[in-house]
Write a protein that holds these residues in place. Structure first.
Motif, PDB file in Angstrom:
ATOM      1  N   LEU A   1      -6.766   0.166  -8.650  1.00 27.58           N
ATOM      2  CA  LEU A   1      -6.473   1.503  -8.137  1.00 27.58           C
ATOM      3  C   LEU A   1      -5.895   2.401  -9.224  1.00 27.58           C
ATOM      4  O   LEU A   1      -6.303   3.557  -9.384  1.00 27.58           O
ATOM      5  CB  LEU A   1      -5.498   1.396  -6.963  1.00 27.58           C
TER       6      LEU A   1
ATOM      7  N   ILE B   1       0.736   3.984  -2.968  1.00 28.84           N
ATOM      8  CA  ILE B   1       0.267   5.332  -2.635  1.00 28.84           C
ATOM      9  C   ILE B   1       1.362   6.360  -2.899  1.00 28.84           C
ATOM     10  O   ILE B   1       1.102   7.438  -3.454  1.00 28.84           O
ATOM     11  CB  ILE B   1      -0.197   5.388  -1.165  1.00 28.84           C
TER      12      ILE B   1
ATOM     13  N   LEU C   1       1.629   6.901  -6.681  1.00 31.28           N
ATOM     14  CA  LEU C   1       0.534   7.728  -7.183  1.00 31.28           C
ATOM     15  C   LEU C   1       0.723   9.194  -6.789  1.00 31.28           C
ATOM     16  O   LEU C   1       0.504  10.106  -7.608  1.00 31.28           O
ATOM     17  CB  LEU C   1      -0.798   7.209  -6.643  1.00 31.28           C
ATOM     18  N   PHE C   2       1.128   9.423  -5.562  1.00 30.79           N
ATOM     19  CA  PHE C   2       1.268  10.781  -5.048  1.00 30.79           C
ATOM     20  C   PHE C   2       2.411  11.525  -5.740  1.00 30.79           C
ATOM     21  O   PHE C   2       2.245  12.663  -6.196  1.00 30.79           O
ATOM     22  CB  PHE C   2       1.498  10.725  -3.539  1.00 30.79           C
TER      23      PHE C   2
ATOM     24  N   SER D   1      -3.945  -3.674  -7.464  1.00 29.40           N
ATOM     25  CA  SER D   1      -3.135  -2.547  -7.952  1.00 29.40           C
ATOM     26  C   SER D   1      -3.674  -2.027  -9.275  1.00 29.40           C
ATOM     27  O   SER D   1      -3.740  -0.809  -9.505  1.00 29.40           O
ATOM     28  CB  SER D   1      -1.673  -2.981  -8.111  1.00 29.40           C
TER      29      SER D   1
ATOM     30  N   TYR E   1      -1.121   6.519 -15.938  1.00 29.21           N
ATOM     31  CA  TYR E   1      -1.739   5.575 -15.009  1.00 29.21           C
ATOM     32  C   TYR E   1      -2.363   4.396 -15.770  1.00 29.21           C
ATOM     33  O   TYR E   1      -2.240   3.231 -15.350  1.00 29.21           O
ATOM     34  CB  TYR E   1      -2.825   6.267 -14.185  1.00 29.21           C
TER      35      TYR E   1
ATOM     36  N   SER F   1       0.832  -1.210   0.000  1.00 29.74           N
ATOM     37  CA  SER F   1       0.000   0.000   0.000  1.00 29.74           C
ATOM     38  C   SER F   1       0.863   1.254   0.000  1.00 29.74           C
ATOM     39  O   SER F   1       0.586   2.205  -0.755  1.00 29.74           O
ATOM     40  CB  SER F   1      -0.932  -0.005   1.219  1.00 29.74           C
ATOM     41  N   SER F   2       1.900   1.274   0.820  1.00 27.21           N
ATOM     42  CA  SER F   2       2.781   2.446   0.893  1.00 27.21           C
ATOM     43  C   SER F   2       3.466   2.691  -0.436  1.00 27.21           C
ATOM     44  O   SER F   2       3.561   3.843  -0.901  1.00 27.21           O
ATOM     45  CB  SER F   2       3.829   2.250   1.993  1.00 27.21           C
TER      46      SER F   2
END
Length: 284
Positions: free
Chosen positions: A234, A173, A176-177, A231, A193, A169-170
Motif C-alpha cells: 500500500l 489509512i 496515509l491520510f 503494508s 512513502y 487498516s485504520s
C-alpha cells in the motif's frame, strides 16, 4: 471489594484533576507551566496506580484526564507540537499498560483517541502553521507505536481477528491520510512513502529473527510477515503514484504487482497474492 477500591482510587484521581484545574486556570494560583506540571503529575500517579493494581477504571481516567487536562491551560492552543509530543508519550504508556493488564480495549481506545486529537489539531486554523517536518515525525511515531502494539496482539493470540484487521487498516489509512495533509509537496510526500516502504521491507526480513529470539510460535512469523508485506504494498503504491510520471505509472504498478506476487507465492501468503492481483488489474 476490588471494584470498590478501584472506584475510590478513581474518585481520588478525579478530585486531583479538579484541584489542578481550580489551582490553575480557575483561581490563577499557578502559571500555565505549573498547571501543566501538576496535571501531568496527576496523570503519572494515576498511571502507576493503574499499573500496580491493574485497575481498569483508573486506567481510563488517566487516559482521558491526561489528554484533556492540558487543554484547560490558557494558551495551550499555541503549543501544538509540545502538546502532541506529550500525548504521544501518554498514549505509548497507555499501550504498555493495556498489554500488561491484558485489556486490549484500552489500547483501541488510546489509538482512536489519538486519531481524534491529531486530526482536530491539524484542522484548527492555528494548526496550519505547524512545521511539517516535526509533525511528520510525530505521525511516524504514533504509527509505529500502534503498529507494534497491534503486532504484539497478533503474537499474543496467534491469529488475525476481524478486530486486528480493522486496527491495522485504520492505523495505516489514518497515517496515509494525515501525512498527506501535513506534507503538501507531492514529490516529497511520495519519497517519504517509499522510504517508509523500505523500512517496513527491512522489518519483513527481520521478523523471523525477532520471533525466534522471543521464543514465539512459527505461525506468528507468517502472520506478521503477511501484515508487513501488505503494508509495504500500500505504501509503495501511494509512493509510486506521487513520484512517477503518469505515462509510466501503469508499468511501475505492474512491476510492483509482480514483486508482491513473487513474495506471496514464495512465503505462501494468500492475502499478499490478492493484493498483487488487484495491483495488476489497476496497472492494466
Amino acid at each position: 471489594m476490588e471494584d470498590y477500591a478501584s472506584g475510590l482510587i478513581g474518585l481520588g484521581m478525579i478530585l486531583a484533576y479538579l484541584s489542578a484545574y481550580f489551582a490553575g486556570p480557575y483561581y490563577h494560583l499557578l502559571p500555565d507551566i505549573g498547571t501543566f506540571v501538576l496535571s501531568a503529575s496527576v496523570t503519572a500517579l494515576a498511571y502507576f496506580l493503574s499499573m500496580a493494581f491493574k485497575t481498569r477504571v483508573v486506567a481510563v481516567i488517566s487516559l482521558f484526564g491526561g489528554v484533556l487536562a492540558p487543554l484547560l491551560m490558557a494558551g495551550a492552543a499555541g503549543s501544538h507540537m509540545v502538546y502532541l509530543s506529550y500525548v504521544f508519550v501518554l498514549i505509548a504508556a497507555m499501550l504498555v499498560l493495556s498489554y500488561r493488564i491484558s485489556w486490549p480495549v484500552l489500547g483501541y481506545t488510546s489509538m482512536f483517541t489519538s486519531f481524534i486529537v491529531i486530526e482536530t489539531i491539524i484542522m484548527l486554523p492555528s494548526g496550519q502553521g505547524i512545521a511539517s517536518g516535526g509533525m511528520a515525525i510525530l505521525l511516524h511515531l504514533f504509527f509505529t507505536a500502534f503498529y507494534i502494539y497491534n503486532g504484539l496482539e497478533v503474537v499474543r493470540h496467534s491469529a488475525i481477528t476481524r478486530t486486528t484487521v480493522i486496527l491495522f487498516s485504520s492505523n495505516l489509512i489514518f497515517f496515509l491520510f494525515t501525512l498527506n495533509q501535513v506534507i503538501t509537496d507531492n514529490l516529497r510526500l511520495g519519497w517519504v512513502y517509499l522510504a517508509d516502504t523500505a523500512v517496513l521491507f527491512g522489518l519483513f526480513w527481520s521478523i523471523p529473527l525477532i520471533v525466534r529470539a522471543a521464543g514465539e510460535k512459527a505461525g506468528c512469523r507468517k502472520l506478521l510477515q503477511m501484515i508487513c508485506l501488505v503494508s509495504c504494498g500500500l505504501l509503495a503504491g501511494f509512493g509510486v503514484l506521487a513520484v512517477t510520471r503518469p505515462d509510466f505509472l501503469g508499468a511501475v504498478w505492474g512491476i510492483e504487482a509482480l514483486i508482491l506476487l513473487a513474495f506471496g507465492s514464495r512465503f505462501n501468503l494468500f492475502q499478499v497474492r490478492i493484493e498483487s492481483y488487484v495491483n495488476q488489474a489497476v496497472s492494466v
